[in-house]
Design a protein around this motif. Structure first.
Motif, PDB file in Angstrom:
ATOM      1  N   MET A  11     -30.922   2.533  -0.069  1.00 22.04           N
ATOM      2  CA  MET A  11     -30.410   1.734  -1.181  1.00 22.04           C
ATOM      3  C   MET A  11     -29.592   2.623  -2.115  1.00 22.04           C
ATOM      4  O   MET A  11     -29.921   3.785  -2.305  1.00 22.04           O
ATOM      5  CB  MET A  11     -31.577   1.111  -1.982  1.00 22.04           C
ATOM      6  CG  MET A  11     -32.529   0.312  -1.127  1.00 22.04           C
ATOM      7  SD  MET A  11     -33.925  -0.310  -2.090  1.00 22.04           S
ATOM      8  CE  MET A  11     -34.997  -0.865  -0.753  1.00 22.04           C
ATOM      9  N   ARG A  45     -32.245  -4.951  -8.416  1.00 25.29           N
ATOM     10  CA  ARG A  45     -31.721  -4.527  -7.121  1.00 25.29           C
ATOM     11  C   ARG A  45     -32.649  -3.532  -6.421  1.00 25.29           C
ATOM     12  O   ARG A  45     -32.732  -3.520  -5.196  1.00 25.29           O
ATOM     13  CB  ARG A  45     -30.328  -3.927  -7.300  1.00 25.29           C
ATOM     14  CG  ARG A  45     -29.271  -4.987  -7.584  1.00 25.29           C
ATOM     15  CD  ARG A  45     -27.907  -4.364  -7.775  1.00 25.29           C
ATOM     16  NE  ARG A  45     -26.925  -5.409  -8.101  1.00 25.29           N
ATOM     17  CZ  ARG A  45     -26.024  -5.304  -9.048  1.00 25.29           C
ATOM     18  NH1 ARG A  45     -25.971  -4.205  -9.776  1.00 25.29           N
ATOM     19  NH2 ARG A  45     -25.177  -6.279  -9.267  1.00 25.29           N
ATOM     20  N   ASN A  72     -31.085 -11.785  -4.464  1.00 23.88           N
ATOM     21  CA  ASN A  72     -30.386 -11.159  -5.596  1.00 23.88           C
ATOM     22  C   ASN A  72     -28.885 -11.048  -5.342  1.00 23.88           C
ATOM     23  O   ASN A  72     -28.219 -10.136  -5.853  1.00 23.88           O
ATOM     24  CB  ASN A  72     -30.982  -9.775  -5.877  1.00 23.88           C
ATOM     25  CG  ASN A  72     -32.349  -9.864  -6.522  1.00 23.88           C
ATOM     26  OD1 ASN A  72     -32.549 -10.594  -7.483  1.00 23.88           O
ATOM     27  ND2 ASN A  72     -33.313  -9.126  -5.989  1.00 23.88           N
ATOM     28  N   TYR A 109     -25.901  -4.488   3.467  1.00 28.06           N
ATOM     29  CA  TYR A 109     -25.638  -5.481   2.427  1.00 28.06           C
ATOM     30  C   TYR A 109     -24.901  -4.821   1.272  1.00 28.06           C
ATOM     31  O   TYR A 109     -25.142  -3.655   0.958  1.00 28.06           O
ATOM     32  CB  TYR A 109     -26.945  -6.070   1.891  1.00 28.06           C
ATOM     33  CG  TYR A 109     -27.612  -7.091   2.782  1.00 28.06           C
ATOM     34  CD1 TYR A 109     -27.431  -8.460   2.574  1.00 28.06           C
ATOM     35  CD2 TYR A 109     -28.449  -6.699   3.822  1.00 28.06           C
ATOM     36  CE1 TYR A 109     -28.058  -9.402   3.375  1.00 28.06           C
ATOM     37  CE2 TYR A 109     -29.073  -7.628   4.631  1.00 28.06           C
ATOM     38  CZ  TYR A 109     -28.878  -8.982   4.409  1.00 28.06           C
ATOM     39  OH  TYR A 109     -29.499  -9.907   5.209  1.00 28.06           O
ATOM     40  N   CYS A 129     -33.173  -8.954  -1.094  1.00 29.27           N
ATOM     41  CA  CYS A 129     -31.769  -8.563  -1.225  1.00 29.27           C
ATOM     42  C   CYS A 129     -30.882  -9.806  -1.249  1.00 29.27           C
ATOM     43  O   CYS A 129     -29.994  -9.932  -2.106  1.00 29.27           O
ATOM     44  CB  CYS A 129     -31.390  -7.649  -0.062  1.00 29.27           C
ATOM     45  SG  CYS A 129     -29.687  -7.082  -0.087  1.00 29.27           S
ATOM     46  N   ARG A 130     -31.117 -10.734  -0.345  1.00 26.46           N
ATOM     47  CA  ARG A 130     -30.325 -11.962  -0.309  1.00 26.46           C
ATOM     48  C   ARG A 130     -30.546 -12.807  -1.561  1.00 26.46           C
ATOM     49  O   ARG A 130     -29.601 -13.408  -2.095  1.00 26.46           O
ATOM     50  CB  ARG A 130     -30.670 -12.775   0.935  1.00 26.46           C
ATOM     51  CG  ARG A 130     -30.230 -12.135   2.251  1.00 26.46           C
ATOM     52  CD  ARG A 130     -30.318 -13.126   3.384  1.00 26.46           C
ATOM     53  NE  ARG A 130     -31.691 -13.551   3.601  1.00 26.46           N
ATOM     54  CZ  ARG A 130     -32.539 -12.971   4.441  1.00 26.46           C
ATOM     55  NH1 ARG A 130     -32.151 -11.929   5.151  1.00 26.46           N
ATOM     56  NH2 ARG A 130     -33.769 -13.419   4.580  1.00 26.46           N
ATOM     57  N   PHE A 133     -23.533  -5.727  -2.954  1.00 25.85           N
ATOM     58  CA  PHE A 133     -23.681  -6.639  -4.086  1.00 25.85           C
ATOM     59  C   PHE A 133     -22.350  -6.889  -4.788  1.00 25.85           C
ATOM     60  O   PHE A 133     -22.273  -7.670  -5.721  1.00 25.85           O
ATOM     61  CB  PHE A 133     -24.681  -6.068  -5.099  1.00 25.85           C
ATOM     62  CG  PHE A 133     -26.102  -6.092  -4.603  1.00 25.85           C
ATOM     63  CD1 PHE A 133     -26.869  -7.238  -4.709  1.00 25.85           C
ATOM     64  CD2 PHE A 133     -26.670  -4.970  -4.034  1.00 25.85           C
ATOM     65  CE1 PHE A 133     -28.175  -7.274  -4.250  1.00 25.85           C
ATOM     66  CE2 PHE A 133     -27.971  -4.985  -3.577  1.00 25.85           C
ATOM     67  CZ  PHE A 133     -28.739  -6.133  -3.687  1.00 25.85           C
ATOM     68  N   GLY A 175     -27.192 -10.343  -2.597  1.00 28.05           N
ATOM     69  CA  GLY A 175     -26.667  -9.393  -1.630  1.00 28.05           C
ATOM     70  C   GLY A 175     -26.020 -10.137  -0.467  1.00 28.05           C
ATOM     71  O   GLY A 175     -26.465 -11.212  -0.080  1.00 28.05           O
ATOM     72  N   GLU A 231     -35.230  -7.319   2.764  1.00 27.60           N
ATOM     73  CA  GLU A 231     -33.982  -8.002   3.091  1.00 27.60           C
ATOM     74  C   GLU A 231     -33.937  -9.390   2.453  1.00 27.60           C
ATOM     75  O   GLU A 231     -32.885  -9.833   1.966  1.00 27.60           O
ATOM     76  CB  GLU A 231     -33.830  -8.111   4.612  1.00 27.60           C
ATOM     77  CG  GLU A 231     -32.467  -8.616   5.029  1.00 27.60           C
ATOM     78  CD  GLU A 231     -32.274  -8.626   6.536  1.00 27.60           C
ATOM     79  OE1 GLU A 231     -31.177  -9.031   6.979  1.00 27.60           O
ATOM     80  OE2 GLU A 231     -33.200  -8.242   7.280  1.00 27.60           O
ATOM     81  N   TYR A 278     -27.573  -2.082   0.234  1.00 27.22           N
ATOM     82  CA  TYR A 278     -28.751  -1.760   1.022  1.00 27.22           C
ATOM     83  C   TYR A 278     -28.305  -1.505   2.462  1.00 27.22           C
ATOM     84  O   TYR A 278     -27.335  -2.110   2.929  1.00 27.22           O
ATOM     85  CB  TYR A 278     -29.713  -2.937   1.084  1.00 27.22           C
ATOM     86  CG  TYR A 278     -30.595  -3.188  -0.108  1.00 27.22           C
ATOM     87  CD1 TYR A 278     -31.926  -3.552   0.079  1.00 27.22           C
ATOM     88  CD2 TYR A 278     -30.130  -3.093  -1.408  1.00 27.22           C
ATOM     89  CE1 TYR A 278     -32.760  -3.821  -1.003  1.00 27.22           C
ATOM     90  CE2 TYR A 278     -30.944  -3.360  -2.492  1.00 27.22           C
ATOM     91  CZ  TYR A 278     -32.259  -3.730  -2.282  1.00 27.22           C
ATOM     92  OH  TYR A 278     -33.078  -3.997  -3.350  1.00 27.22           O
TER      93      TYR A 278
END
Length: 250
Positions: free
Chosen positions: A248, A115, A165, A227, A162-163, A229, A167, A159, A237
């Motif tokens: 974060m 993350r 993983n 975002y 992030c998606r 998780f 998010g 970003e 994030y």
């Protein structure tokens, strides 16, 4: 010589017990628990070879090597908690802090490592990375907070990661203008509190907001992309493309 070593060990033990050594151990228990057995074995071997050296004058090199390793090992164990709680603004310590927090504090180590960015962006200004240690306290959950300013390309890359993983952007059924109209009178027009309330509805926890500097708090607005998780927004994030701010937590 035996008496002096005994006294030295006694002093070290007393300092550990009465000057907070146990709390240092607990702070990064995830790592320390794996070091206990090697540390005990190292000292057993040191005691054995030291006894042979005193009785027969042999194994001098082994004693020197084991003593050196024992000192280095001890310093390493003692230094780990300080890496966790310190070096908040030193970018060079980002990787050590991330690893100590992930493997020493967090239960889900691999997920935490994923993350947070593998590396900091080339442009990374006003860097701040706070990692909290383990504590024997009820309802306490250690968290890491990372924030810095970077460029648009770096934010796009972060970003995207992030998606990848898992998010997601939490749904928010109200616009900032509607939320402002509903709460302007209640909060007496305090724009900062109103914005905090709106950001919370969009997935930014108040405890994350309050750990930011005044300057960074002012950068977050209705256009900030947030975002999470998990549904509890415990990990997330925040990206503000206008200012280049990245936040974060997790």
């Amino acid at each position: 010589m035996q008496i002096s070593i005994f006294l030295l060990n006694l002093i070290i033990a007393c300092c550990y017990i009465f000057l907070g050594g146990a709390f240092l151990t607990i702070a990064v228990m995830g790592i320390v628990k794996y070091l206990c057995i090697p540390f005990i074995l190292l000292n057993i071997f040191l005691a054995f070879f030291y006894k042979k050296y005193k009785e027969y004058g042999t194994y001098k090199k082994a004693v020197i090597i084991l003593r050196t390793v024992a000192v280095i090992f001890t310093l390493f164990c003692v230094f780990l908690p300080f890496i966790c709680v310190g070096f908040k603004t030193g970018k060079i310590m980002y990787q050590p802090k991330k690893m100590v927090f992930s493997y020493g504090v967090r239960v889900y180590s691999e997920e935490t490592m994923k993350r947070f960015p593998k590396n900091l962006p080339e442009k990374c200004e006003d860097y701040y990375f706070k990692t909290e240690p383990c504590m024997p306290a009820q309802d306490y959950s250690p968290t890491a907070y990372l924030s810095f300013y970077t460029d648009t390309d770096a934010i796009k890359e972060l970003e995207r990661n992030c998606r990848e993983n898992d998010g997601f952007i939490p749904e928010c059924e109200i616009t900032y203008e509607e939320y402002f109209e509903e709460n302007e009178e209640y909060y007496e027009g305090d724009l900062k509190i109103i914005m905090l309330g709106y950001l919370q509805k969009r997935g930014l926890p108040p405890y994350v907001y309050h750990r930011l500097s005044d300057k960074k708090q002012a950068e977050l607005d209705k256009d900030t992309i947030i975002y999470n998780f998990s549904e509890s927004n415990k990990y997330g994030y925040a990206f503000d493309y206008d200012s280049g701010l990245v936040v974060m937590w997790g």
